[in-house]
Design a protein around this motif. Structure first.
Motif, short mmCIF file in Angstrom:
data_model
loop_
_atom_site.label_atom_id
_atom_site.label_comp_id
_atom_site.label_asym_id
_atom_site.label_seq_id
_atom_site.Cartn_x
_atom_site.Cartn_y
_atom_site.Cartn_z
N ASN A 145 0.74 -0.67 -0.34
CA ASN A 145 0.30 0.22 -0.08
C ASN A 145 1.00 1.14 -0.15
O ASN A 145 0.43 1.50 0.77
N ASP A 146 1.78 0.50 -0.65
CA ASP A 146 3.12 2.44 -1.07
C ASP A 146 3.43 2.28 0.03
O ASP A 146 4.42 4.44 0.26
N VAL A 147 4.18 1.80 0.85
CA VAL A 147 4.68 1.86 2.24
C VAL A 147 6.21 0.84 2.27
O VAL A 147 5.49 -0.18 1.82
N GLN A 148 6.96 1.41 2.26
CA GLN A 148 7.78 0.58 2.68
C GLN A 148 8.16 -0.30 3.92
O GLN A 148 8.54 0.77 4.80
N MET A 149 8.29 -1.46 3.93
CA MET A 149 8.39 -1.52 5.48
C MET A 149 9.45 -2.74 6.01
O MET A 149 9.94 -3.41 5.55
N VAL A 150 10.44 -1.84 6.42
CA VAL A 150 11.82 -2.37 6.09
C VAL A 150 11.89 -2.97 6.87
O VAL A 150 11.69 -2.74 8.91
N LEU A 151 12.07 -4.61 7.78
CA LEU A 151 12.28 -5.59 8.94
C LEU A 151 14.37 -5.07 9.13
O LEU A 151 14.82 -5.79 8.49
N ASN A 152 14.46 -5.23 10.69
CA ASN A 152 15.24 -5.18 10.98
C ASN A 152 16.29 -4.41 10.68
O ASN A 152 18.38 -4.62 10.37
N ASN A 153 16.48 -3.33 9.73
CA ASN A 153 17.39 -2.56 9.02
C ASN A 153 17.77 -3.01 8.02
O ASN A 153 18.44 -2.97 8.20
N GLY A 154 16.97 -4.23 7.01
CA GLY A 154 17.67 -4.50 6.63
C GLY A 154 18.14 -5.47 6.04
O GLY A 154 18.89 -6.30 5.63
N GLU A 155 18.30 -6.02 7.73
CA GLU A 155 19.71 -6.91 7.97
C GLU A 155 18.61 -9.00 8.06
O GLU A 155 17.68 -8.46 9.07
N THR A 156 19.53 -9.64 8.07
CA THR A 156 19.35 -10.53 8.51
C THR A 156 19.37 -11.10 10.13
O THR A 156 19.36 -10.78 10.78
N GLY A 157 17.29 -11.99 10.71
CA GLY A 157 17.90 -11.80 11.75
C GLY A 157 17.78 -13.14 12.99
O GLY A 157 18.24 -14.05 11.47
N GLU A 158 17.82 -12.78 13.67
CA GLU A 158 18.51 -13.77 14.75
C GLU A 158 17.92 -15.45 14.22
O GLU A 158 18.49 -16.83 13.96
#
Length: 357
Positions: free
Chosen positions: A315-328
């Protein structure tokens, strides 16, 4: 069905590719397994022969009606130079489930596994030894009857081909960007979403093309009715870590039951984590993101194993997870699963099948 597999070895061998520059699904080994079916004979003439083109009439049903199934699994080389297969019984079990949906006669799962082991043993020198590489295994069945009529074929061919591969994604284990698709759909309940058939993948190409044009690696598929509930990501199953718990879409009649998905759920529960298999909407995920509770997301599948997700476009939103880094959790799952597959982690679940000593 005949139990003896006739073997004809190639008199000329191909040059092995450089394992450091392997692409996915571009190079194939010297031999393949082939077996035919007719309504009068059943499955017959199992054989391992040199890899070569096959000759079919233009009227062969495979070219017209999409009555095909396939599977994907891998063989791995350990540091001790053993060759392992990972849960191949599950793949042949799922192939028969796909056969049911596509009106294709069942294969003998144990015989198919024995044929695969013999083929991989012959081609053992093709299994690369660099970290992240493997020998991809592609079993598939096509109709071979010459007939332009919409009906189940009376003749089929079952084949297994092998391809040495590197990492599925050039980005490797680095997180990928995902485009949430709200127009095109992958499958609906009652359709062929639970079968591994070529038509499902052909139907995905338009949305994938759209995602790539917008700078995204894969598509997140929503349900085909309300276009609201999450189903798969690309050709993978998907998991979320929300507020310390793992959530994955429940199998609902349109989601493919992934072998890696099943393995991941068992691993997570073994580690004491709560895993929910349930219907989850994209709005649920978005709200968790806004509330700071969406901690990780990742896709799971044979080719990529674990594919961490660094961003959703929704919906036109960029949802960035974990600052774009691989999670634990993504990293631990990847390391553990690939470790089991390559013999560096203990196989507590008896998933590995040894091909060679």
């Amino acid at each position: 069905m005949e139990n003896k597999i006739n073997i004809t070895l190639s008199t000329t061998r191909k040059e092995k590719p450089n394992p450091e520059t392997l692409e996915f699904g571009r190079v194939f080994t010297d031999h393949m397994f082939v077996m035919d079916y007719s309504v009068t004979k059943g499955w017959y003439d199992p054989r391992i022969v040199p890899y070569e083109p096959i000759s079919l009439s233009p009227s062969t049903m495979v070219f017209h009606y999409g009555q095909t199934v396939f599977e994907g699994l891998k063989a791995y080389r350990t540091k001790e130079d053993e060759i392992f297969l990972f849960r191949p019984d599950r793949n042949f079990q799922r192939m028969n489930q796909s056969n049911d949906r596509l009106c294709i006669p069942h294969i003998d799962e144990q015989f198919a596994l024995e044929a695969l082991k013999q083929l991989v043993a012959i081609e053992k020198d093709w299994v690369p030894n660099l970290e992240g590489t493997s020998l991809y295994v592609r079993p598939f069945i096509i109709p071979t009857e010459y007939y332009l009529g919409v009906a189940p074929s009376k003749f089929y061919r079952f084949m297994i081909i092998l391809s040495p591969v590197g990492s599925y994604y050039k980005e490797g284990i680095k997180p990928v960007k995902i485009y949430v698709e709200d127009n095109y759909v992958r499958a609906v309940k009652g359709g062929t979403g639970t079968a591994k058939t070529g038509a499902n993948y052909a139907a995905s190409l338009k949305a994938q093309e759209k995602a790539e044009k917008n700078g995204y690696s894969q598509v997140l598929w929503l349900d085909g009715v309300e276009k609201k509930y999450i189903e798969e990501v690309g050709s993978m199953n998907i998991f979320f870590k929300i507020n310390g718990e793992i959530v994955t879409p429940a199998l609902n009649g349109s989601i493919l039951e992934g072998v890696t998905r099943n393995s991941i759920i068992q691993l997570l529960k073994h580690w004491g984590l709560t895993v929910h298999e349930k219907r989850i909407s994209m709005e649920d995920v978005y709200n968790a993101y806004k509330n700071g509770q969406l901690e990780e997301a990742f896709g799971t599948g044979t080719a990529a194993v674990i594919s961490p997700i660094g961003e959703f476009y929704y919906n036109d939103v960029q949802m960035v997870l974990n600052n774009g880094e691989t999670g634990e959790i993504s990293k631990k799952l990847y390391d553990t699963l690939t470790g089991i597959q390559t013999g560096t982690h203990e196989d507590l679940f008896n998933w590995v099948v040894k091909v060679t000593e």
